[in-house]
Motif scaffolding. Structure first.
Motif, PDB file in Angstrom:
ATOM      1  N   PHE A 150     -12.739 -57.025 -50.936  1.00  0.00           N
ATOM      2  CA  PHE A 150     -12.038 -58.180 -50.366  1.00  0.00           C
ATOM      3  C   PHE A 150     -12.643 -58.620 -49.031  1.00  0.00           C
ATOM      4  CE2 PHE A 150      -8.433 -60.240 -52.359  1.00  0.00           C
ATOM      5  CZ  PHE A 150      -8.349 -59.533 -53.557  1.00  0.00           C
ATOM      6  N   GLU A 151     -13.193 -57.687 -48.285  1.00  0.00           N
ATOM      7  CA  GLU A 151     -13.876 -58.103 -47.048  1.00  0.00           C
ATOM      8  C   GLU A 151     -15.163 -58.859 -47.386  1.00  0.00           C
ATOM      9  OE1 GLU A 151     -14.196 -55.467 -43.798  1.00  0.00           O
ATOM     10  OE2 GLU A 151     -12.030 -55.149 -43.695  1.00  0.00           O
ATOM     11  N   ALA A 152     -15.840 -58.418 -48.415  1.00  0.00           N
ATOM     12  CA  ALA A 152     -17.023 -59.162 -48.864  1.00  0.00           C
ATOM     13  C   ALA A 152     -16.605 -60.555 -49.350  1.00  0.00           C
ATOM     14  CB  ALA A 152     -17.734 -58.405 -49.984  1.00  0.00           C
ATOM     15  N   PHE A 153     -15.486 -60.616 -50.087  1.00  0.00           N
ATOM     16  CA  PHE A 153     -14.984 -61.918 -50.533  1.00  0.00           C
ATOM     17  C   PHE A 153     -14.671 -62.814 -49.330  1.00  0.00           C
ATOM     18  CE2 PHE A 153     -12.909 -59.782 -54.521  1.00  0.00           C
ATOM     19  CZ  PHE A 153     -14.153 -59.661 -55.104  1.00  0.00           C
ATOM     20  N   SER A 154     -14.073 -62.214 -48.285  1.00  0.00           N
ATOM     21  CA  SER A 154     -13.664 -63.024 -47.129  1.00  0.00           C
ATOM     22  C   SER A 154     -14.869 -63.618 -46.405  1.00  0.00           C
ATOM     23  CB  SER A 154     -12.793 -62.196 -46.174  1.00  0.00           C
ATOM     24  OG  SER A 154     -13.578 -61.285 -45.417  1.00  0.00           O
ATOM     25  N   VAL A 155     -15.952 -62.843 -46.302  1.00  0.00           N
ATOM     26  CA  VAL A 155     -17.174 -63.385 -45.689  1.00  0.00           C
ATOM     27  C   VAL A 155     -17.688 -64.569 -46.518  1.00  0.00           C
ATOM     28  CG1 VAL A 155     -19.617 -62.912 -45.160  1.00  0.00           C
ATOM     29  CG2 VAL A 155     -17.869 -61.220 -44.580  1.00  0.00           C
TER      30      VAL A 155
ATOM     31  N   SER B 159     -22.359 -61.405 -52.045  1.00  0.00           N
ATOM     32  CA  SER B 159     -22.110 -62.521 -51.118  1.00  0.00           C
ATOM     33  C   SER B 159     -22.966 -63.730 -51.469  1.00  0.00           C
ATOM     34  CB  SER B 159     -22.409 -62.095 -49.674  1.00  0.00           C
ATOM     35  OG  SER B 159     -21.546 -61.055 -49.287  1.00  0.00           O
TER      36      SER B 159
ATOM     37  N   THR C 279     -13.983 -63.101 -38.969  1.00  0.00           N
ATOM     38  CA  THR C 279     -14.558 -62.650 -40.243  1.00  0.00           C
ATOM     39  C   THR C 279     -15.546 -61.497 -40.092  1.00  0.00           C
ATOM     40  OG1 THR C 279     -14.323 -64.892 -41.082  1.00  0.00           O
ATOM     41  CG2 THR C 279     -15.834 -63.455 -42.276  1.00  0.00           C
TER      42      THR C 279
ATOM     43  N   LYS D  60     -21.467 -56.540 -42.627  1.00  0.00           N
ATOM     44  CA  LYS D  60     -20.971 -57.913 -42.653  1.00  0.00           C
ATOM     45  C   LYS D  60     -22.023 -58.912 -42.174  1.00  0.00           C
ATOM     46  CE  LYS D  60     -15.991 -57.274 -42.457  1.00  0.00           C
ATOM     47  NZ  LYS D  60     -14.754 -57.654 -41.751  1.00  0.00           N
TER      48      LYS D  60
ATOM     49  N   ASN E  69      -5.520 -58.753 -46.680  1.00  0.00           N
ATOM     50  CA  ASN E  69      -6.741 -59.231 -46.024  1.00  0.00           C
ATOM     51  C   ASN E  69      -6.407 -60.504 -45.253  1.00  0.00           C
ATOM     52  OD1 ASN E  69      -9.222 -60.891 -45.687  1.00  0.00           O
ATOM     53  ND2 ASN E  69     -10.182 -59.089 -46.595  1.00  0.00           N
TER      54      ASN E  69
ATOM     55  N   VAL F 170      -8.121 -62.448 -43.184  1.00  0.00           N
ATOM     56  CA  VAL F 170      -9.052 -63.579 -43.183  1.00  0.00           C
ATOM     57  C   VAL F 170      -8.814 -64.461 -44.413  1.00  0.00           C
ATOM     58  CG1 VAL F 170     -11.482 -64.264 -43.348  1.00  0.00           C
ATOM     59  CG2 VAL F 170     -10.803 -62.441 -41.778  1.00  0.00           C
ATOM     60  N   VAL F 171      -8.684 -63.833 -45.567  1.00  0.00           N
ATOM     61  CA  VAL F 171      -8.452 -64.594 -46.793  1.00  0.00           C
ATOM     62  C   VAL F 171      -7.123 -65.355 -46.700  1.00  0.00           C
ATOM     63  CG1 VAL F 171      -8.006 -64.405 -49.276  1.00  0.00           C
ATOM     64  CG2 VAL F 171      -9.870 -63.100 -48.245  1.00  0.00           C
TER      65      VAL F 171
ATOM     66  N   MET G 228     -24.501 -59.404 -44.884  1.00  0.00           N
ATOM     67  CA  MET G 228     -23.967 -60.297 -45.917  1.00  0.00           C
ATOM     68  C   MET G 228     -23.995 -61.754 -45.435  1.00  0.00           C
ATOM     69  SD  MET G 228     -20.800 -58.276 -47.740  1.00  0.00           S
ATOM     70  CE  MET G 228     -19.815 -58.248 -46.233  1.00  0.00           C
TER      71      MET G 228
ATOM     72  N   GLU H 257     -12.909 -53.021 -49.446  1.00  0.00           N
ATOM     73  CA  GLU H 257     -14.252 -53.453 -49.029  1.00  0.00           C
ATOM     74  C   GLU H 257     -14.677 -54.710 -49.792  1.00  0.00           C
ATOM     75  OE1 GLU H 257     -16.396 -49.240 -47.729  1.00  0.00           O
ATOM     76  OE2 GLU H 257     -16.244 -49.735 -49.856  1.00  0.00           O
TER      77      GLU H 257
ATOM     78  N   ALA I  58     -12.836 -52.619 -43.079  1.00  0.00           N
ATOM     79  CA  ALA I  58     -13.231 -51.628 -44.080  1.00  0.00           C
ATOM     80  C   ALA I  58     -14.767 -51.531 -44.122  1.00  0.00           C
ATOM     81  CB  ALA I  58     -12.679 -52.027 -45.438  1.00  0.00           C
ATOM     82  N   LEU I  59     -15.415 -52.644 -43.897  1.00  0.00           N
ATOM     83  CA  LEU I  59     -16.882 -52.660 -43.786  1.00  0.00           C
ATOM     84  C   LEU I  59     -17.262 -52.758 -42.315  1.00  0.00           C
ATOM     85  CD1 LEU I  59     -17.623 -55.237 -46.644  1.00  0.00           C
ATOM     86  CD2 LEU I  59     -18.083 -52.770 -46.739  1.00  0.00           C
TER      87      LEU I  59
END
Lengths: 131, 131, 131, 131, 131, 131
Positions: F87-92, F58, A41, A52, C28, C30-31, A55, F85, A46-47
């Protein structure tokens, strides 16, 4: 007290590592996959890693988990987040989560102070299975 | 350290028992009734005790209460839940509750290890007013 | 109102399915892995599906997530959990989580009533990516 | 829209009452006793009803349960808590619980406005089994 | 053990005070303003200090923060809240928050016992920046 | 349905704005200062606005507040955060908070889809007092 504290940090780090090994030694695929996913994770995508980790830190603070906060503070330091930036992350978490976050903020700052004093460098969790 | 740990388990058990007595000695009927209701909740009914204790364990893990987790792990062991079954209960809690559960999982496995090593048998809470 | 309710249940089920597809269509990893892991978690292992679904239900109730509660109530019904058993699961969640759970209990019982009246059978989430 | 809102308040009150009856009709003693205990909790004792309702309101706000907040706001109004006092209770909850409380504060103030406009007087839950 | 406990209370108080100073020494205006606002929140207004402290205590208990609970118990004692009144506040928190609150209740009663025994009077947090 | 949805978004935005005005019109200094502090928190400092909004997102996701999530998604879009980006925040948030976050993820993606379709641009909250 400083020696006592160093011992507690070292003891905590040893405990985390030992228990992670115990957990991953168990034949439970869901738990193992979750730990692997947790590691994945925070990889750059992208980030970047810094964003991360910040966050992860904010999420940990509003959920009020001292171990998770300490872990992400250490990770943040490793990727170059400054003390000033960390305090801005703390301020976001404090306003979102409220005064109930304050006791965790105190412990986070104490941990950060130790990290910066070089007392707790060994406590930075290994990148794998960190939480 | 093993001796130190045994002491801490014993100290914790003694603390729980002593404080439960202090609380129930108080003339507050709502608190007393809540404690009695808590005990009644886990008695066998349409569902057996094992299933109820596993549900109590899952609820305690996602709410992240170490004392409650330790209590339900001990109760589960007493009614014959195996280590493999406990890890499946842990895996459900981990996926529902997320990585924030991991520090509590570590402490749960440590407590389970001690229980299995026979070090912590005395720490199983009495069936009444357990949490 | 019954017609209106059926529509809302159908609308909710359609929404869940449509959004799960939107989410999994995103690149994505991870999701996606999390969703796959979520599905794997409730498969029979050392514990049977019924016990795991009851644990998922208890965890969802104390965390107070109506959608997750509805999902697990539907899954429980599908694997033969009786109304009486469901109420015992509710009672454990209520005592662990407190009166703050009551509004969710009301909606859970309403959903269960609809399921039993055959009004909401279509709302049982597909076994994959259910939450 | 005012007519629409009145309907929603009435619909909500009817739903709460109907579901409480459904729940208490079930032969589950733990659930019934919990509901009775919940009612008993807010009766005058060493602390008066007003103080207890204000505590119930604060607890409901920081736990972010709209139904519970609406219930306690209505109860507070019934025992004479003023709008100014309610806002002080809101302010304590906001500072303890953080900005995450704000959406619930908006709905609480909307509900209070309706109560004061006499639009929602019927929505005051009956004193028994209120949450 | 009593001497040991007194030391831990004194150590905790010293830690809280030292870390609050560390935090406020940092040049972060949001954090400083939040601490000032937190102090302002509990001042007498339309509601008196006693009622506000009882609300802060209830909110802290259902959110399960031991440090916050200890702080508000001490503040309550300072403004004349009796043991019987405190137990009624505990009972509201217990019923709203559920059995998950019990471990925190035990520690709250232990802290209260120490306060009443005069062992922990020094631990009453200063009125500024208390949490 | 699209027209219906647009209306609901507009209705929600109007509700938020109207209630924020109601709240700030009240003579309660703590509440007003909290709202001002909330706005100040997300201003650029050592960290840029984008990073702070991602942290706010987050934190909102793991605390499971739909209104707060929608607000921060809109703010993120305004400062140029891409869908990938987000979606990466969502994944965290999903990994930290667990499957209990999934229903909120579905609503977040639905809101994002509407924003990107230009249907919901008007719903971006004004920069002041946003939550």
């Amino acid at each position: 007290m400083s020696a006592d504290k160093k011992d507690r940090v070292a003891e905590f780090t040893a405990f985390r590592q030992r228990m992670n090994e115990r957990i991953l030694a168990e034949d439970n695929q869901v738990v193992r996959r979750f730990f692997a996913l947790d590691t994945q994770t925070y990889r750059a995508g992208a980030l970047d890693v810094k964003t991360k980790e910040l966050m992860g830190l904010s999420a940990s603070m509003v959920l009020r988990c001292d171990d998770c906060i300490a872990y992400h503070v250490a990770q943040c330091k490793q990727v170059g987040v400054t003390r000033e930036e960390l305090f801005e992350a703390f301020s976001v978490s404090l306003v979102v989560g409220g005064s109930i976050v304050i006791p965790h903020l105190r412990r986070a700052v104490d941990f950060l102070d130790q990290l910066e004093a070089g007392e707790a460098t060994a406590s930075a969790a290994p990148p794998e299975h960190g939480h």
